[in-house]
Design a protein around this motif. Structure first.
Motif, short mmCIF file in Angstrom:
data_model
loop_
_atom_site.label_atom_id
_atom_site.label_comp_id
_atom_site.label_asym_id
_atom_site.label_seq_id
_atom_site.Cartn_x
_atom_site.Cartn_y
_atom_site.Cartn_z
N ARG A 51 -70.09 -36.60 -29.72
CA ARG A 51 -70.45 -36.12 -28.40
C ARG A 51 -70.39 -34.60 -28.29
O ARG A 51 -71.25 -33.97 -27.65
N TYR A 52 -69.37 -33.99 -28.91
CA TYR A 52 -69.12 -32.58 -28.65
C TYR A 52 -69.38 -31.66 -29.84
O TYR A 52 -69.27 -30.45 -29.70
N ALA A 53 -69.69 -32.23 -31.02
CA ALA A 53 -69.97 -31.36 -32.16
C ALA A 53 -71.30 -30.62 -31.98
O ALA A 53 -71.45 -29.48 -32.43
N GLY A 54 -72.26 -31.27 -31.36
CA GLY A 54 -73.54 -30.61 -31.09
C GLY A 54 -74.62 -31.00 -32.07
O GLY A 54 -74.37 -31.52 -33.17
N ASP A 55 -75.87 -30.76 -31.68
CA ASP A 55 -77.03 -31.09 -32.50
C ASP A 55 -77.01 -30.28 -33.80
O ASP A 55 -76.76 -29.07 -33.79
N GLY A 56 -77.27 -30.97 -34.90
CA GLY A 56 -77.32 -30.31 -36.19
C GLY A 56 -75.98 -30.17 -36.88
O GLY A 56 -75.89 -29.57 -37.96
N SER A 57 -74.91 -30.69 -36.33
CA SER A 57 -73.58 -30.59 -36.93
C SER A 57 -73.33 -31.74 -37.89
O SER A 57 -74.10 -32.69 -37.98
N VAL A 58 -72.22 -31.64 -38.62
CA VAL A 58 -71.83 -32.64 -39.61
C VAL A 58 -70.46 -33.19 -39.22
O VAL A 58 -69.52 -32.42 -38.97
N VAL A 86 -60.95 -37.07 -39.12
CA VAL A 86 -62.32 -36.98 -38.61
C VAL A 86 -62.59 -35.50 -38.36
O VAL A 86 -62.00 -34.89 -37.47
N GLU A 87 -63.48 -34.94 -39.17
CA GLU A 87 -63.72 -33.49 -39.14
C GLU A 87 -65.17 -33.20 -38.77
O GLU A 87 -66.09 -33.92 -39.18
N ASP A 88 -65.36 -32.15 -37.97
CA ASP A 88 -66.72 -31.71 -37.62
C ASP A 88 -66.77 -30.20 -37.69
O ASP A 88 -65.74 -29.52 -37.70
N ASN A 89 -68.00 -29.68 -37.80
CA ASN A 89 -68.21 -28.23 -37.85
C ASN A 89 -68.82 -27.71 -36.56
O ASN A 89 -69.61 -26.77 -36.55
N GLY A 90 -68.42 -28.36 -35.45
CA GLY A 90 -68.91 -27.94 -34.14
C GLY A 90 -68.14 -26.75 -33.60
O GLY A 90 -67.45 -26.03 -34.34
N PRO A 91 -68.21 -26.51 -32.30
CA PRO A 91 -67.54 -25.33 -31.70
C PRO A 91 -66.01 -25.44 -31.70
O PRO A 91 -65.32 -24.44 -31.56
N GLY A 92 -65.48 -26.66 -31.81
CA GLY A 92 -64.02 -26.82 -31.82
C GLY A 92 -63.41 -26.74 -30.44
O GLY A 92 -64.11 -26.69 -29.42
N ILE A 93 -62.10 -26.69 -30.42
CA ILE A 93 -61.33 -26.63 -29.16
C ILE A 93 -60.35 -25.47 -29.26
O ILE A 93 -59.73 -25.24 -30.31
N VAL A 146 -50.81 -38.12 -34.15
CA VAL A 146 -52.16 -37.60 -34.15
C VAL A 146 -52.11 -36.14 -33.71
O VAL A 146 -51.34 -35.78 -32.80
N GLU A 147 -52.89 -35.30 -34.37
CA GLU A 147 -52.94 -33.89 -34.01
C GLU A 147 -54.34 -33.34 -34.28
O GLU A 147 -55.11 -33.92 -35.05
N LEU A 148 -54.64 -32.21 -33.63
CA LEU A 148 -55.92 -31.54 -33.80
C LEU A 148 -55.70 -30.24 -34.53
O LEU A 148 -54.77 -29.48 -34.20
N GLN A 149 -56.52 -29.97 -35.53
CA GLN A 149 -56.41 -28.75 -36.33
C GLN A 149 -57.75 -28.02 -36.33
O GLN A 149 -58.82 -28.64 -36.26
N ALA A 150 -57.68 -26.70 -36.41
CA ALA A 150 -58.88 -25.89 -36.48
C ALA A 150 -59.45 -25.92 -37.89
O ALA A 150 -58.71 -26.02 -38.88
N VAL A 151 -60.77 -25.83 -37.99
CA VAL A 151 -61.47 -25.78 -39.27
C VAL A 151 -62.20 -24.44 -39.36
O VAL A 151 -62.85 -24.02 -38.39
N GLN A 152 -62.06 -23.78 -40.49
CA GLN A 152 -62.71 -22.49 -40.70
C GLN A 152 -64.09 -22.68 -41.31
O GLN A 152 -64.27 -23.55 -42.17
N PRO A 153 -65.14 -21.93 -40.91
CA PRO A 153 -65.07 -20.86 -39.90
C PRO A 153 -65.08 -21.37 -38.47
O PRO A 153 -64.68 -20.67 -37.55
N HIS A 154 -65.54 -22.62 -38.27
CA HIS A 154 -65.49 -23.20 -36.93
C HIS A 154 -65.52 -24.71 -37.08
O HIS A 154 -66.00 -25.26 -38.08
N GLY A 155 -65.01 -25.38 -36.11
CA GLY A 155 -64.95 -26.83 -36.15
C GLY A 155 -63.58 -27.34 -35.76
O GLY A 155 -62.67 -26.58 -35.41
N LEU A 156 -63.43 -28.67 -35.85
CA LEU A 156 -62.19 -29.33 -35.43
C LEU A 156 -61.91 -30.52 -36.35
O LEU A 156 -62.85 -31.21 -36.78
N ARG A 157 -60.63 -30.71 -36.64
CA ARG A 157 -60.22 -31.84 -37.47
C ARG A 157 -59.14 -32.62 -36.73
O ARG A 157 -58.11 -32.06 -36.35
#
Length: 492
Positions: free
Chosen positions: A395-402, A418-425, A465-476
């Motif tokens: 829902r929130y990673a955005g079009d074209g993300s992985v 569950v990792e994505d390269n979207g805008p993150g939080i 459960v926890e949320l971690q930042a992904v470099q350069p952008h994204g959320l895990r």
């Protein structure tokens, strides 16, 4: 998060943070009387010892006074003093415990001895009777200094002269009170030391008794603190004293009322959700049919908004039902089995691939190992939590993300990512988004319950459960659950 029980305790009158400990309060009020009694006993002991020391001194002074009186013999209107120098030297021989004497004819005519002794305080003295009193006199020290000396004095009035001209004679013998005071202090020390030991022993016994007596309260506190926030089961403390059992009964009554209120709310939410699912499904179907039957752009726009609202409402209803199923009572009722988390992750990922493609998201499973990773839990709820994690990423990673789902075994834990390269939080929002109806963004049609459901289900399975930042952008999102570790049999 505070449990309803702990919250109720905090709101009880008289229970405030920083309240003085009951243990210290009882210890203070039990030891304080002991200290007062010890001081009173020391005071009484010193005075009794001083009185008995004075009795011994008084007996010696009385004998010395009578002996000195016998050495002064009346002859007509005069006195004959038979007091040899040797006897005087014997009386004054001891410098540490000197004896002072004085013979005079009142009012103030000095005859013999030390002209420093204070007169007796009696005003109507009887002849031949010995009077004892405390006084002081000035004495010069070897360093030529004058000091005030406390003394114990024995005084006796005698008569002499003829009947026509009777006269009185005052015989005084005094002794320093230092020896008596030293004796009283020694008696006090000899008495106070064992008494102090007894008081200390009694204090230890009292302290141990208080700890033993308050132990049920400590067990009650431990049982409450070890509970889960939503655990409203009755407290069991049958072996406690009657007063604690009464407190436990009152708390159990409070817990029962809270449990009943919570159950009513849960039943209302569940019933309302079930009742709303059918009309919402019908509304969605009708809007979809209406969209195909009209060519009016304005009407189609309104129908799309109605359809989006109905879809979002249906999603909210499903989330509320899932949240109700994740409650402890529901989890216990549904039971737990051995669940292959690797297989579950594969099925969920495959199920959501079409949804990912529709949203323009590349969804995949990064797992080259086929060895099962088993945990003990509820398969339906675990599936729902994984669905929410992946759906939230889509829902929130955005079009074209992985979006990538990973699974691994680390020691005694199963780790699901569950990792994505979207805008993150933003870091400030990573804890807040696990709260119910909390959202980090207003984009999308989410209802703010997805991550709250994930946390509820994971915690019900004693995981994290926890949320971690992904470099350069994204959320895990990282979920850790205790896995079943097979123990290999060893040869004897």
């Amino acid at each position: 998060m505070l449990s309803p029980f702990k919250l109720a305790l905090r709101r009880m009158p008289g229970v405030t943070p920083g309240t003085r400990s009951l243990h210290r309060h009882l210890l203070l009020w039990l030891l304080l009387p002991q200290l007062v009694l010890w001081l009173a006993a020391a005071y009484v002991t010193y005075n009794v010892a001083d009185r008995y020391a004075n009795r011994a001194i008084d007996a010696a002074l009385k004998t010395a006074t009578r002996s000195l009186a016998r050495q002064v013999k009346p002859i007509g209107n005069g006195l004959f003093i038979d007091f040899p120098k040797a006897a005087q030297d014997i009386i004054e021989a001891d410098p540490d415990d000197r004896v002072y004497y004085m013979v005079s004819t009142p009012p103030g005519e000095f005859i013999l001895g030390n002209n420093k002794l204070p007169p007796p305080p009696v005003t109507d003295a009887r002849l031949g009777e010995t009077y004892f009193y405390n006084g002081s006199m000035k004495e010069r020290t070897p360093q030529e200094k004058t000091k005030q000396l406390g003394i114990r004095v024995a005084a006796m009035y005698l008569s002499f002269g003829d009947e026509n001209a009777p006269q009185r004679m005052l015989v005084q013998v005094a002794r320093s009170r230092a020896s008596g005071e030293e004796l009283a202090r020694q008696i006090l020390v000899d008495t106070a030391l064992p008494l102090s030991g007894l008081v200390a022993l009694m204090s230890v016994i009292v302290w141990g008794g208080i700890r033993t007596g308050l132990a049920p309260l400590a067990r009650l506190r431990a049982e409450v603190e070890d509970r889960a926030p939503n655990d409203l089961a009755p407290i069991k403390l049958e072996a406690a004293p009657e007063e604690v059992r009464a407190l436990v009964k009152a708390l159990n009554s409070l817990l029962a009322q809270v449990h009943e209120n919570v159950s009513v709310q849960k039943r209302f939410i569940s019933d309302a959700a079930h009742q709303l699912r059918t009309p919402l499904a019908g509304l969605k179907s009708q809007t979809e049919l209406a969209l195909t039957e009209t060519d009016n752009p304005a009407l189609q726009a309104r129908l799309r908004r109605v359809h989006e609202s109905a879809t979002r409402s249906a999603h909210l209803i499903n989330q509320l039902l899932t949240l109700a199923r994740a409650e402890p009572e529901s989890v216990a009722a549904q039971g737990r089995t051995r669940v292959d988390l690797r297989r579950l992750a594969s099925e969920v990922t495959a199920e959501l691939v079409p949804r990912g493609r529709h949203a323009g998201v590349d969804l995949g499973l990064d797992d080259g190992d086929e060895k099962p990773i088993e945990i003990h839990g509820n398969a339906l709820l675990l599936r729902e939590s994984l669905l929410n994690l992946v759906d939230n990423a889509i829902r929130y990673a955005g079009d074209g993300s992985v979006v990538t789902v990973r699974l691994s075994a680390q020691d005694s834990q199963a780790v699901l990512e569950v990792e994505d390269n979207g805008p993150g939080i933003a870091e400030a929002d990573r804890e807040r988004v696990f709260e119910r109806f909390a959202r980090a963004t207003h984009e999308g049609n989410g209802c703010g319950l997805g991550l709250a459901i994930v946390k509820e289900i994971v915690e019900r399975h004693t995981g994290t459960v926890e949320l971690q930042a992904v470099q350069p952008h994204g959320l895990r999102a990282v979920v850790r659950l205790p896995r079943i570790v097979e123990r290999k049999a060893t040869m004897a």
